[in-house]
Design a protein around this motif. Structure first.
Motif, PDB file in Angstrom:
ATOM      1  N   ILE A   4       0.659  -1.543  -0.254  1.00 30.28           N
ATOM      2  CA  ILE A   4      -0.240  -0.288   0.227  1.00 30.28           C
ATOM      3  C   ILE A   4       0.990   1.096  -0.293  1.00 30.28           C
ATOM      4  CG2 ILE A   4      -1.817   1.505   1.106  1.00 30.28           C
ATOM      5  CD1 ILE A   4      -2.447  -1.175   2.950  1.00 30.28           C
ATOM      6  N   LEU A   5       0.718   2.204  -1.252  1.00 33.33           N
ATOM      7  CA  LEU A   5       1.510   3.105  -1.453  1.00 33.33           C
ATOM      8  C   LEU A   5       0.356   4.409  -0.821  1.00 33.33           C
ATOM      9  CD1 LEU A   5       4.444   4.178  -1.268  1.00 33.33           C
ATOM     10  CD2 LEU A   5       4.354   4.368  -3.673  1.00 33.33           C
ATOM     11  N   LEU A   6       0.889   5.573   0.213  1.00 35.97           N
ATOM     12  CA  LEU A   6      -0.402   6.279  -0.293  1.00 35.97           C
ATOM     13  C   LEU A   6       0.889   7.626   0.131  1.00 35.97           C
ATOM     14  CD1 LEU A   6      -2.157   4.651   2.898  1.00 35.97           C
ATOM     15  CD2 LEU A   6      -2.538   4.941   0.813  1.00 35.97           C
ATOM     16  N   THR A   7       0.275   8.934   0.085  1.00 36.42           N
ATOM     17  CA  THR A   7       1.089  10.015   0.269  1.00 36.42           C
ATOM     18  C   THR A   7      -0.125  10.675   1.366  1.00 36.42           C
ATOM     19  OG1 THR A   7      -1.146  11.509  -0.880  1.00 36.42           O
ATOM     20  CG2 THR A   7       1.294  10.676  -2.920  1.00 36.42           C
ATOM     21  N   ALA A   8       0.783  12.007   1.813  1.00 37.77           N
ATOM     22  CA  ALA A   8       0.316  12.221   3.207  1.00 37.77           C
ATOM     23  C   ALA A   8      -0.896  12.758   3.384  1.00 37.77           C
ATOM     24  CB  ALA A   8       1.343  12.999   3.801  1.00 37.77           C
ATOM     25  N   ALA A   9      -1.666  13.308   1.910  1.00 37.01           N
ATOM     26  CA  ALA A   9      -2.903  13.985   1.510  1.00 37.01           C
ATOM     27  C   ALA A   9      -3.791  13.064   1.749  1.00 37.01           C
ATOM     28  CB  ALA A   9      -2.744  14.971   0.290  1.00 37.01           C
ATOM     29  N   LEU A  10      -3.442  11.697   1.614  1.00 34.92           N
ATOM     30  CA  LEU A  10      -4.500  10.295   1.389  1.00 34.92           C
ATOM     31  C   LEU A  10      -4.825   9.787   3.331  1.00 34.92           C
ATOM     32  CD1 LEU A  10      -4.011   8.069  -1.384  1.00 34.92           C
ATOM     33  CD2 LEU A  10      -5.911  10.102  -0.896  1.00 34.92           C
ATOM     34  N   LEU A  11      -3.622  10.623   4.011  1.00 35.60           N
ATOM     35  CA  LEU A  11      -3.718   9.435   5.256  1.00 35.60           C
ATOM     36  C   LEU A  11      -4.855  10.670   6.218  1.00 35.60           C
ATOM     37  CD1 LEU A  11      -0.413   8.755   4.828  1.00 35.60           C
ATOM     38  CD2 LEU A  11      -2.036   7.045   4.496  1.00 35.60           C
ATOM     39  N   ALA A  12      -4.421  11.128   6.569  1.00 33.60           N
ATOM     40  CA  ALA A  12      -5.335  12.515   7.598  1.00 33.60           C
ATOM     41  C   ALA A  12      -6.326  11.358   8.727  1.00 33.60           C
ATOM     42  CB  ALA A  12      -5.816  13.210   7.167  1.00 33.60           C
ATOM     43  N   ARG A  33       4.766  -3.123  10.382  1.00 33.80           N
ATOM     44  CA  ARG A  33       3.683  -2.734   9.921  1.00 33.80           C
ATOM     45  C   ARG A  33       3.242  -1.933   8.950  1.00 33.80           C
ATOM     46  NH1 ARG A  33       0.973   0.273  15.189  1.00 33.80           N
ATOM     47  NH2 ARG A  33      -0.790  -1.856  15.094  1.00 33.80           N
ATOM     48  N   TYR A  34       4.083  -0.917   8.943  1.00 32.70           N
ATOM     49  CA  TYR A  34       4.409   0.337   7.383  1.00 32.70           C
ATOM     50  C   TYR A  34       6.125   0.681   7.552  1.00 32.70           C
ATOM     51  CZ  TYR A  34       3.868   4.210  10.446  1.00 32.70           C
ATOM     52  OH  TYR A  34       3.791   4.904  11.426  1.00 32.70           O
ATOM     53  N   ALA A  35       6.557   1.114   6.242  1.00 34.13           N
ATOM     54  CA  ALA A  35       7.413   1.885   6.453  1.00 34.13           C
ATOM     55  C   ALA A  35       7.170   3.540   6.030  1.00 34.13           C
ATOM     56  CB  ALA A  35       8.603   1.405   4.680  1.00 34.13           C
ATOM     57  N   GLN A 279     -10.175   9.193   5.570  1.00 31.81           N
ATOM     58  CA  GLN A 279      -8.572  10.702   4.865  1.00 31.81           C
ATOM     59  C   GLN A 279      -8.536  10.580   6.303  1.00 31.81           C
ATOM     60  OE1 GLN A 279      -8.929  12.247   2.450  1.00 31.81           O
ATOM     61  NE2 GLN A 279      -9.773  10.307   1.346  1.00 31.81           N
ATOM     62  N   ALA A 280      -8.831  10.424   7.571  1.00 38.78           N
ATOM     63  CA  ALA A 280      -8.247  11.270   8.558  1.00 38.78           C
ATOM     64  C   ALA A 280      -6.814  10.611   8.978  1.00 38.78           C
ATOM     65  CB  ALA A 280      -8.508  11.139   9.922  1.00 38.78           C
ATOM     66  N   GLY A 281      -6.528   9.570   8.465  1.00 42.21           N
ATOM     67  CA  GLY A 281      -5.370   8.675   8.105  1.00 42.21           C
ATOM     68  C   GLY A 281      -5.426   7.605   9.280  1.00 42.21           C
ATOM     69  N   ARG A 282      -7.040   6.960   9.204  1.00 44.91           N
ATOM     70  CA  ARG A 282      -6.784   5.564  10.308  1.00 44.91           C
ATOM     71  C   ARG A 282      -6.987   4.547   9.310  1.00 44.91           C
ATOM     72  NH1 ARG A 282      -6.483   4.637  15.688  1.00 44.91           N
ATOM     73  NH2 ARG A 282      -7.789   3.737  16.570  1.00 44.91           N
ATOM     74  N   THR A 283      -5.963   3.646   9.921  1.00 43.78           N
ATOM     75  CA  THR A 283      -6.240   2.620   8.810  1.00 43.78           C
ATOM     76  C   THR A 283      -6.525   0.664   9.838  1.00 43.78           C
ATOM     77  OG1 THR A 283      -4.333   3.476   7.651  1.00 43.78           O
ATOM     78  CG2 THR A 283      -4.414   0.935   7.859  1.00 43.78           C
ATOM     79  N   SER A 284      -7.995   0.551   9.267  1.00 42.41           N
ATOM     80  CA  SER A 284      -8.360  -0.551   9.809  1.00 42.41           C
ATOM     81  C   SER A 284      -7.856  -2.008   8.952  1.00 42.41           C
ATOM     82  CB  SER A 284      -9.175  -0.266   9.660  1.00 42.41           C
ATOM     83  OG  SER A 284     -10.493   0.395  10.770  1.00 42.41           O
ATOM     84  N   VAL A 285      -7.128  -2.743   9.071  1.00 40.04           N
ATOM     85  CA  VAL A 285      -6.873  -4.488   8.900  1.00 40.04           C
ATOM     86  C   VAL A 285      -7.452  -5.046   9.445  1.00 40.04           C
ATOM     87  CG1 VAL A 285      -5.288  -5.647   7.838  1.00 40.04           C
ATOM     88  CG2 VAL A 285      -4.420  -3.710   8.695  1.00 40.04           C
ATOM     89  N   ARG A 300      -5.052  -2.665  13.694  1.00 37.83           N
ATOM     90  CA  ARG A 300      -6.031  -0.661  13.615  1.00 37.83           C
ATOM     91  C   ARG A 300      -4.890   0.565  14.232  1.00 37.83           C
ATOM     92  NH1 ARG A 300     -11.764   0.882  15.632  1.00 37.83           N
ATOM     93  NH2 ARG A 300     -12.199   0.203  13.434  1.00 37.83           N
ATOM     94  N   TYR A 301      -4.201   1.350  13.148  1.00 40.02           N
ATOM     95  CA  TYR A 301      -3.837   2.055  13.224  1.00 40.02           C
ATOM     96  C   TYR A 301      -3.504   3.704  12.788  1.00 40.02           C
ATOM     97  CZ  TYR A 301      -1.158   0.439   9.234  1.00 40.02           C
ATOM     98  OH  TYR A 301      -1.104   0.776   7.821  1.00 40.02           O
TER      99      TYR A 301
END
Length: 315
Positions: A4-12, A33-35, A279-285, A300-301
């Motif tokens: 998963i490659l995300l720019t900061a604009a998608l993480l919020a 978990r992620y780089a 959009q707030a950058g909260r990821t659920s697996v 979740r992180y």
């Protein structure tokens, strides 16, 4: 395993029956978990990559990937300050692929182990920001997409090339066990076909899926090399499709946390894992039982706030 490659604009819901799950279903604290690479404000140039790649572990610990390139190099070897060099994390979080600083060769690091460097010339001299990296779930294979053309498959234990995919095919992901790859190819009359190939490049099967499948990419390919899964967000359904027989096998209703789909992968005989990011950058697996539709929240992180780009494990 897809990165998963995300720019900061998608993480919020509890499981109703046991699943056949891989070893990484309950992530170890010492797995990645992620780089993440930090973004720094550079005036008129905006936010640019700065500092080293950081590995955020499931324990919350941060480690520095000290020998990885930060900024991508152009074809002439000069830095291109606007984009970071590519990084990939395996689905189980035990291996990381990257361009090494000193040699500029591709390398695969095993956490708690050694580093395998691909041979010089494994990747032609192209801008590194045009190179895509995908590790299989267990990190045993690395797919390297070179520009908009060729995809090469390497073994990560010795760096040897296993196979090459035909030009014109776009890599989607490895199968659940890494023995096959799923690709797409533009066919006649604006139709997209899905193709399954062995990791050596030989054709296994090819089909023109129905719109229910083709309109809901990306797909995940099971370890059997034929069963694909797609998530239909509008209906909140998991669709199962047999590439070999070109048949829809079933539609499984699921109830998921909020978020947009970033990755979908087979992580067991009857288990599909989805990554959903708000959009707030909260990821659920979440893990889905493909037989019952039962959903289990695995993780979740929220990514580091200063992240410019994030590469997360898919499984």
């Amino acid at each position: 395993m897809k990165v998963i490659l995300l720019t900061a604009a998608l993480l919020a819901v509890p499981l109703t029956m046991p699943l056949t799950a891989p070893a990484h279903a309950a992530p170890h604290h010492d797995a990645v978990r992620y780089a993440s690479i930090k973004g720094c404000d550079r005036g008129d140039d905006g936010r640019l990559p700065c500092g080293p790649w950081r590995l955020v572990m499931h324990s919350g610990e941060q480690r520095v990937l000290a020998d990885a390139q930060t900024v991508a190099l152009k074809a002439d070897g000069k830095p291109y300050k606007y984009l970071p060099a590519p990084v990939a994390v395996s689905g189980d979080g035990t291996k990381v692929a990257y361009f090494a600083k000193n040699s500029h060769r591709l390398a695969v690091r095993t956490l708690g182990g050694g580093v395998t460097r691909l041979p010089a010339g494994a990747v032609p001299r192209v801008p590194q920001y045009e190179v895509g990296l995908v590790l299989s779930d267990d990190g045993g294979r690395l797919a390297v997409t070179i520009g908009t053309g060729q995809v090469r498959i390497f073994g990560t234990s010795d760096g040897a090339r296993l196979g090459t995919l035909p030009r014109g095919e776009t890599l989607v992901d490895f199968s659940g066990d890494g023995g096959e790859v799923l690709t797409t190819v533009d066919a006649d009359e604006s139709v997209t076909d899905v193709v399954v190939r062995a990791d050596t490049g030989e054709l296994v099967s090819r089909a023109t899926p129905p719109q229910l499948v083709s309109a809901n990419m990306p797909l995940a390919l099971a370890a059997d090399g034929r069963t694909a899964a797609a998530f239909v967000a509008g209906k909140s359904q998991l669709v199962l499709y047999d590439v070999e027989t070109d048949q829809v096998l079933g539609r499984v209703p699921v109830k998921l946390p909020k978020g947009d789909l970033n990755a979908i992968d087979w992580t067991g005989d009857r288990q599909v894992t989805l990554h959903l990011t708000t959009q707030a950058g909260r990821t659920s697996v979440v893990q889905i039982d493909t037989g019952t539709g039962a959903v289990r929240l695995r993780d979740r992180y929220t990514v580091l706030k200063d992240s410019l780009v994030v590469a997360a494990c898919g499984g």
